[in-house]
Structures are given as structure tokens and as C-alpha cells.
Design an enzyme around this catalytic site. Structure first.
Site, PDB file in Angstrom:
ATOM      1  N   GLY A 148       4.334  -8.186  -2.842  1.00  0.00           N
ATOM      2  CA  GLY A 148       4.615  -7.406  -3.667  1.00  0.00           C
ATOM      3  C   GLY A 148       5.951  -7.664  -4.630  1.00  0.00           C
ATOM      4  N   LYS A 194      -4.839  -1.603   0.102  1.00  0.00           N
ATOM      5  CA  LYS A 194      -3.684  -0.826   0.601  1.00  0.00           C
ATOM      6  C   LYS A 194      -3.869   0.432   0.684  1.00  0.00           C
ATOM      7  CE  LYS A 194      -0.420  -4.638   0.223  1.00  0.00           C
ATOM      8  NZ  LYS A 194       0.703  -5.301   0.254  1.00  0.00           N
ATOM      9  N   GLU A 244       1.353 -13.994   5.862  1.00  0.00           N
ATOM     10  CA  GLU A 244       2.065 -13.517   4.806  1.00  0.00           C
ATOM     11  C   GLU A 244       3.568 -13.292   5.040  1.00  0.00           C
ATOM     12  OE1 GLU A 244      -1.030 -10.600   2.638  1.00  0.00           O
ATOM     13  OE2 GLU A 244      -0.251  -9.531   4.390  1.00  0.00           O
ATOM     14  N   SER A 264       1.831 -11.978  -3.428  1.00  0.00           N
ATOM     15  CA  SER A 264       2.019 -12.428  -4.568  1.00  0.00           C
ATOM     16  C   SER A 264       1.101 -13.418  -5.151  1.00  0.00           C
ATOM     17  CB  SER A 264       3.607 -12.626  -5.225  1.00  0.00           C
ATOM     18  OG  SER A 264       4.255 -11.393  -4.941  1.00  0.00           O
ATOM     19  N   HIS A 315      -0.843  -6.161   9.831  1.00  0.00           N
ATOM     20  CA  HIS A 315      -0.240  -6.140   8.334  1.00  0.00           C
ATOM     21  C   HIS A 315       1.222  -5.746   8.552  1.00  0.00           C
ATOM     22  CE1 HIS A 315       0.880  -6.044   4.288  1.00  0.00           C
ATOM     23  NE2 HIS A 315      -0.235  -6.653   3.959  1.00  0.00           N
ATOM     24  N   ASN A 336      -6.816  -6.678  -0.014  1.00  0.00           N
ATOM     25  CA  ASN A 336      -6.249  -5.632   0.604  1.00  0.00           C
ATOM     26  C   ASN A 336      -5.946  -4.520  -0.275  1.00  0.00           C
ATOM     27  OD1 ASN A 336      -4.835  -3.848   2.276  1.00  0.00           O
ATOM     28  ND2 ASN A 336      -3.158  -5.199   2.702  1.00  0.00           N
ATOM     29  N   GLU A 352       3.411  -4.230   6.715  1.00  0.00           N
ATOM     30  CA  GLU A 352       3.466  -3.013   6.263  1.00  0.00           C
ATOM     31  C   GLU A 352       3.336  -2.092   7.673  1.00  0.00           C
ATOM     32  OE1 GLU A 352       1.160  -2.836   2.745  1.00  0.00           O
ATOM     33  OE2 GLU A 352       2.635  -4.216   1.776  1.00  0.00           O
TER      34      GLU A 352
HETATM   35  P1  13P Z   1       0.611  -8.599  -2.740  1.00  0.00           P
HETATM   36  O1  13P Z   1      -0.495  -9.533  -3.302  1.00  0.00           O
HETATM   37  O2  13P Z   1       0.575  -7.448  -3.619  1.00  0.00           O
HETATM   38  O3  13P Z   1       1.957  -9.394  -2.835  1.00  0.00           O
HETATM   39  O4  13P Z   1       0.238  -8.117  -1.377  1.00  0.00           O
HETATM   40  C1  13P Z   1       0.002  -8.978  -0.364  1.00  0.00           C
HETATM   41  C2  13P Z   1      -0.517  -8.435   0.696  1.00  0.00           C
HETATM   42  O5  13P Z   1       0.327  -7.985   1.453  1.00  0.00           O
HETATM   43  C3  13P Z   1      -1.924  -8.710   0.991  1.00  0.00           C
HETATM   44  O6  13P Z   1      -2.164  -7.947   2.260  1.00  0.00           O
END
Ligand code: 13P
Length: 254
Positions: free
Chosen positions: A172, A11, A166, A212, A94, A9, A96
Site C-alpha cells: 500500500g 481487504k 509480501e 504495490s 496476512h 485481495n 495486516e
Molecule cells: P497493495 O497491492 O495495495 O500494496 O497490497 C498488497 C497486499 O497486501 C495484498 O495482500
């Protein structure tokens, strides 16, 4: 046996030129690693360029979101119909998007059904906050999210889609869930699918872990029986780390 998946992803990162370059670098390293499903999810505007790079390869493309309507007066949105031919997968719900853009279990469900109707494979995201985790609510929160997301979806469709667990506190932060924690909650997700449909459907449905993950911790995570892959954020932005994760997974499943 469920086929493992490494989905990146990206982002809100990469210009069109950078996305093309990253897709080319990944293509050069893992185009033939057929034991692992590889999916790259760039921003909308990069989809044509990435799709073009990967046109003759088994690496798939995914979008990061979509609207539930096929078309209409929804300024700034992109529909499932528009993604046809540009993406095979679409990330839905997601955290976010839930956190910053007001997505709810209800809109996630509408989007999942719209994606399936347009022949796109949803990667449906669920996961609890730090507060919910510390309050011992993880299983309850994730159970409700999965139930709502899959409401009205058929048994045949569920087996084709992908669910990504997740935990928000792991995204992150550099603080991944332990493999055991991740495995336990992916098991909860599968249990909900079994309860809503049946055990055979649950055994066929892929459940990913995200939060992560990187080339150092992926082996321990992928050794967990309930975890079928990873939804990767930061580590998917560099060809070296993403491809190392694909290779490690391929070796584990060989
Ligand atoms: P990270 O791997 O940067 O923690 O992000 C995970 C994520 O949100 C993937 O959709």
C-alpha cells in the site's frame, strides 16, 4: 512448469452490491484466460454473491482469513467448515492480521493446517518489516515464518498451497520491491521449502510476490524466475487494472 496466479485481495473494501459488480466486470474480461489462475478474495459477507457470479467460470474465490477451529464459542470468527462451498482458497497470516489482530507464526500454522483439513488452499503470507529489511534480516525473518507456517504439513499438501512474499514496507505504499529484490526473497522461500521437504516439492510450490504491484510493474515482476504470480491489493479493486495484470501475465506465459 508452475501455473501463474493473479490473486486479488480486496481487504476491507466493497459492499455486497459493489463486490458483485466488480466480480461481474472481471468475469466479463478474463473468464477465459485459462493460462493464469485468477482468484478473487472479497470480504466474508461478499463471498456468497461473488461465488454466485463466478459459479460457472474458472475464476476462483478466496476468503481473507479463517479460524482454526471447525466451530465453537469464538464470537465474530468464521471457520474453514463455513467456507466450504463458498471459497476454494483462503489467505492466511496476512501482515495486516499479524500487525493489527495479533496473529503469530503459531496461529498461522494452526490455520494453515485447518484450511488444508477442510479442503481449502491456503495462500500463506510472509514478509519482513522496514526495520528488519534495513537491518539485513529479510532472509532470516522470512525463513522462520515459512518454517513455522509449514510445520507439520505434508509434502503432498505443500505442493498444493501457495506462499505469498509480501514485504510490509511495500504494501500500500506505492513502493514495490524491485523485481530483483522480490525474486531473491521468493527464492529464499523456495529454498526453505526445498530444505524442509525436497527440491521437487519446492519446484512445484507456487510463490507469489505482493506489495504495490500494478498493471505498470507486473511485467517486470512476472519475468523473474522465482515469482509465480502476485497477491494484489489496491490494483485488484478496479477491473481494468486487475484484468490488465492477468492479460499481461497470460502473454508472458504464452
Ligand atoms: P497493495 O497491492 O495495495 O500494496 O497490497 C498488497 C497486499 O497486501 C495484498 O495482500
Amino acid at each position: 512448469m508452475r501455473k501463474p496466479m493473479m490473486a486479488g485481495n480486496w481487504k476491507m473494501n466493497k459492499t455486497v452490491a459493489e463486490a458483485k459488480e466488480l466480480a461481474q466486470a472481471i468475469q466479463a474480461q478474463v473468464a477465459t484466460v485459462e493460462a493464469v489462475d485468477r482468484v478473487l478474495c472479497p470480504p466474508f459477507v461478499c463471498l456468497p454473491a461473488v461465488q454466485d457470479v463466478l459459479a460457472n467460470s474458472s475464476i476462483a474465490v478466496g476468503a481473507q482469513n479463517m479460524h482454526w477451529a471447525a466451530s465453537g464459542a469464538y464470537t465474530g470468527e468464521v471457520s474453514g467448515e463455513m467456507l466450504q462451498g463458498l471459497a476454494q482458497y483462503v489467505i492466511i497470516g496476512h501482515s495486516e492480521r499479524r500487525q493489527y489482530f495479533g496473529e503469530t507464526d503459531e496461529s498461522v500454522n494452526q490455520k494453515v493446517k485447518a484450511a488444508l483439513a477442510h479442503g481449502l488452499i491456503p495462500i500463506v503470507c510472509v514478509g519482513e518489516s522496514l526495520e528488519q529489511n534495513e537491518g539485513g534480516q529479510t532472509a532470516a525473518v522470512v525463513t522462520l515464518q515459512v518454517q513455522d507456517a509449514l510445520d507439520g504439513v505434508s509434502a503432498e499438501q505443500v505442493q498444493t498451497l501457495v506462499i505469498a512474499y509480501e514485504p510490509i514496507w511495500a504494501i500500500g505504499t506505492g513502493k514495490a520491491a524491485t523485481p530483483q529484490q522480490a525474486n531473491a526473497t521468493c527464492g529464499v522461500v523456495r529454498g526453505v521449502v526445498a530444505h524442509m521437504f525436497d527440491d521437487a516439492v519446492a519446484q512445484a510450490t507456487r510463490v507469489l510476490y505482493g506489495g504495490s504491484t500494478n498493471d505498470k510493474n507486473i511485467a517486470d515482476i512476472m519475468q523473474q524466475p522465482e515469482i509465480d504470480g502476485a497477491l494484489i491489493g489496491g490494483a485488484a479493486l478496479k477491473a481494468e487494472s486487475y484484468c490488465a495484470m492477468v492479460q499481461t501475465t497470460a502473454q508472458l506465459y504464452a
